[in-house]
Each structure stands twice: as C-alpha cells, then as structure tokens.
Design a protein around this motif. Structure first.
Motif, PDB file in Angstrom:
ATOM      1  N   ARG A 224       2.583   1.713  -3.416  1.00 35.25           N
ATOM      2  CA  ARG A 224       1.643   2.009  -4.497  1.00 35.25           C
ATOM      3  C   ARG A 224       0.875   3.315  -4.294  1.00 35.25           C
ATOM      4  NH1 ARG A 224       1.218  -1.346  -9.272  1.00 35.25           N
ATOM      5  NH2 ARG A 224       2.354  -3.245  -8.758  1.00 35.25           N
TER       6      ARG A 224
ATOM      7  N   LEU B  15      -1.608   3.583  -2.210  1.00 36.10           N
ATOM      8  CA  LEU B  15      -2.992   3.173  -1.997  1.00 36.10           C
ATOM      9  C   LEU B  15      -3.270   3.089  -0.500  1.00 36.10           C
ATOM     10  CD1 LEU B  15      -3.171   0.223  -4.570  1.00 36.10           C
ATOM     11  CD2 LEU B  15      -4.127   2.510  -4.884  1.00 36.10           C
TER      12      LEU B  15
ATOM     13  N   GLN C 225      -5.024  -1.464 -11.475  1.00 38.79           N
ATOM     14  CA  GLN C 225      -5.680  -0.455 -10.652  1.00 38.79           C
ATOM     15  C   GLN C 225      -4.871   0.843 -10.573  1.00 38.79           C
ATOM     16  OE1 GLN C 225      -7.795  -1.750  -7.215  1.00 38.79           O
ATOM     17  NE2 GLN C 225      -7.156  -0.013  -5.969  1.00 38.79           N
ATOM     18  N   THR C 226      -3.546   0.702 -10.564  1.00 38.64           N
ATOM     19  CA  THR C 226      -2.712   1.880 -10.375  1.00 38.64           C
ATOM     20  C   THR C 226      -2.030   2.346 -11.655  1.00 38.64           C
ATOM     21  OG1 THR C 226      -0.787   0.519  -9.774  1.00 38.64           O
ATOM     22  CG2 THR C 226      -2.253   1.222  -7.990  1.00 38.64           C
TER      23      THR C 226
ATOM     24  N   ALA D 148       0.827  -1.203   0.000  1.00 40.71           N
ATOM     25  CA  ALA D 148       0.000   0.000   0.000  1.00 40.71           C
ATOM     26  C   ALA D 148       0.866   1.260   0.000  1.00 40.71           C
ATOM     27  CB  ALA D 148      -0.926  -0.007   1.213  1.00 40.71           C
TER      28      ALA D 148
ATOM     29  N   GLN E 153      -7.899  -0.485   0.372  1.00 36.82           N
ATOM     30  CA  GLN E 153      -7.972  -0.761  -1.067  1.00 36.82           C
ATOM     31  C   GLN E 153      -7.209  -2.041  -1.421  1.00 36.82           C
ATOM     32  OE1 GLN E 153      -6.504   3.210  -2.298  1.00 36.82           O
ATOM     33  NE2 GLN E 153      -8.290   3.330  -3.655  1.00 36.82           N
TER      34      GLN E 153
END
Length: 206
Positions: A163, A165, A203-204, A160, A169
């Motif tokens: 990233r 995030l 997602q990223t 996390a 998530q």
C-alpha cells in the motif's frame, strides 16, 4: 371417535399457526424494527453497493489486503455433481474440513500455508510458534469474518509495503478496528477483515 379426535386436531392446528407462523413473523418483525441492519444480514455497503456481510468472510488474495483465515467449505463440482471442489466461504455449505491430525492432506495444506506466510518476510527466520494459529487453521463453520489481532498484526509488513504506507499507519488501522471481548469477559478480541480492508481502501484511495 370424532369427539376424541376434534380436540387433538384443533390443538395441533392452533399450535402450528401460533408457533410455526405467528411467533416467527412477530419475532422477525420485532428484530427488523429494533436491529434493522443485523436483521437484514449485517450487510456492508460501499458507494451504495453491497460488497458483503460482516458475518461472512471473503477470499482476499491480493497483497494489498488482509487475508481471512483459511476456509474448508466446498461446492458441487461443475464437471461431476457427485463430487465437490473447494469453494472458500461458501455460505450455502457451511462446514469444517473433518480432517484429523493424522491426515496427510491436512499436513500438506498447513505446510503450504506456513511456507506462504514465511515468504511474506524474505530473509527472516519465523518460528512456527510465532505464526498465529488462525492463519493456518480452518474453523468449524468455514465462514469466519474475523481474525485475531495477532493474525492481523502478522500481516502488517506485507500490507504496508503493498500500500505504500508505514507499518505504524497500518497498525493504527488495526487498533481502530479491533473489537474487544463482549462485556469484557465473553469471547476473544477480534478484527473484522472486510471492515479493515475497506478502511484501507478509504485511506489510500484503493
């Protein structure tokens, strides 16, 4: 004499053709029609390029990715073919480490892995019992593509942070890629590491 040998030779040739050629070809063709993806090796593609197989783990080292369990597979040493060197997830040489509980090499390797895992959470006291076993132990094949949900959740803070995030998530992605027991009773819940990492990239945007 020939009359006695003829039936034996005919039967031997017939069984060889049936069990060694016809049956394998028939089963391979049938598997390809019913389960085309699995029969082809459960390959995983991204943007039309094969990036791996759902059946074989890979060596992910970046903090941005979830890591597989350790692998003890080896390959011939390029400098000396009579020796071997570590080659994680070498599908051509599936094997375990064969190191016993009294092995100093095994003890040192596990200590090093534990230290690395604890370093992912600086300032936090993490008892050994709270570190999932599959993050520090190798499997019999050395090729496991999956880890336990607990092993994935342990890595959430690192991934996390790398990233950008939230931990919630990342936990949601893990939940979405967790497969339960087969038929509800066979095996254990598992997370395919490559599929999870590809979902992270999607997602990223890497």
């Amino acid at each position: 004499m020939l009359n006695q040998l003829r039936p034996v030779l005919v039967l031997g040739v017939a069984l060889t053709l049936i069990t060694g050629l016809a049956y394998p070809l028939a089963m391979t063709s049938l598997a390809g029609m019913i389960f085309p993806a699995k029969a082809a090796g459960s390959l995983i593609e991204r943007n039309g390029t094969v990036v791996g197989s759902a059946l074989i783990g890979q060596s992910f080292t970046s903090d941005r990715y979830f890591h597989d369990r350790p692998s003890a597979t080896t390959a011939p040493d390029p400098a000396d073919s009579s020796k071997t060197v570590p080659a994680p997830y070498n599908a051509a040489n599936s094997m375990g480490s064969n190191l016993g509980p009294t092995s100093a090499a095994l003890r040192d390797r596990v200590k090093e892995d534990l230290a690395t895992l604890r370093a992912e959470r600086p300032g936090a006291e993490i008892p050994r019992a709270e570190i999932p076993a599959d993050l520090v132990t190798t499997s019999g094949s050395g090729l496991d593509p999956d880890i336990s949900p607990e092993a994935a959740l342990f890595q959430v803070p690192r991934v996390a942070k790398a990233r950008g995030l939230t931990e919630d998530q990342v936990r949601a992605l893990i939940a979405a890629h967790t497969d339960g027991r087969l038929l509800g009773i066979l095996g254990e819940a598992r997370v395919n590491v490559m599929a999870l990492n590809l979902a992270l990239d999607a997602q990223t945007g890497r």
